[in-house]
Design a protein around this motif. Sequence first.
Motif, mmCIF file in Angstrom:
data_model
loop_
_atom_site.group_PDB
_atom_site.id
_atom_site.type_symbol
_atom_site.label_atom_id
_atom_site.label_comp_id
_atom_site.label_asym_id
_atom_site.label_seq_id
_atom_site.Cartn_x
_atom_site.Cartn_y
_atom_site.Cartn_z
ATOM 1 N N PRO A 13 4.658 48.965 50.059
ATOM 2 C CA PRO A 13 5.472 48.299 49.030
ATOM 3 C C PRO A 13 5.824 49.163 47.812
ATOM 4 N N PRO A 14 4.877 49.921 47.227
ATOM 5 C CA PRO A 14 5.274 50.718 46.060
ATOM 6 C C PRO A 14 6.335 51.780 46.383
ATOM 7 N N LEU A 15 6.300 52.322 47.580
ATOM 8 C CA LEU A 15 7.306 53.319 47.951
ATOM 9 C C LEU A 15 8.690 52.684 48.046
ATOM 10 N N GLY A 16 8.765 51.485 48.590
ATOM 11 C CA GLY A 16 10.051 50.786 48.662
ATOM 12 C C GLY A 16 10.630 50.525 47.280
ATOM 13 N N VAL A 17 9.778 50.114 46.350
ATOM 14 C CA VAL A 17 10.240 49.874 44.973
ATOM 15 C C VAL A 17 10.632 51.187 44.314
ATOM 16 N N TRP A 28 5.210 49.951 38.574
ATOM 17 C CA TRP A 28 3.817 49.757 38.174
ATOM 18 C C TRP A 28 3.357 48.326 38.454
ATOM 19 N N ILE A 29 4.241 47.352 38.252
ATOM 20 C CA ILE A 29 3.900 45.971 38.587
ATOM 21 C C ILE A 29 3.603 45.866 40.080
ATOM 22 N N ASN A 30 4.397 46.547 40.885
ATOM 23 C CA ASN A 30 4.195 46.479 42.329
ATOM 24 C C ASN A 30 2.888 47.143 42.746
ATOM 25 N N HIS A 44 7.089 41.112 46.245
ATOM 26 C CA HIS A 44 7.728 41.688 45.063
ATOM 27 C C HIS A 44 8.682 42.822 45.455
ATOM 28 N N ALA A 45 8.266 43.675 46.365
ATOM 29 C CA ALA A 45 9.104 44.799 46.778
ATOM 30 C C ALA A 45 10.386 44.319 47.454
#
Length: 52
Positions: A13-17, A28-30, A44-45
């Motif tokens: 997920p953080p990479l997608g965001v 950072w939220i992700n 979220h993402a």
Amino acid sequence: MDLLRIIIAILLPPLGVFLQVGIGKHFWINIVLTLLGYIPGIVHAVYIIAKK
């Protein structure tokens, strides 16, 4: 391209965001949501990617 980002968001997920918005507050939220629970990070993402 959005389909590829959604697939990446499901796996990491953080990479997608990051690919969508870069390093900012949503990134950072992700990371926090992903650490608290994997599913909230995915939701979220996908929301951030689909909102575009």
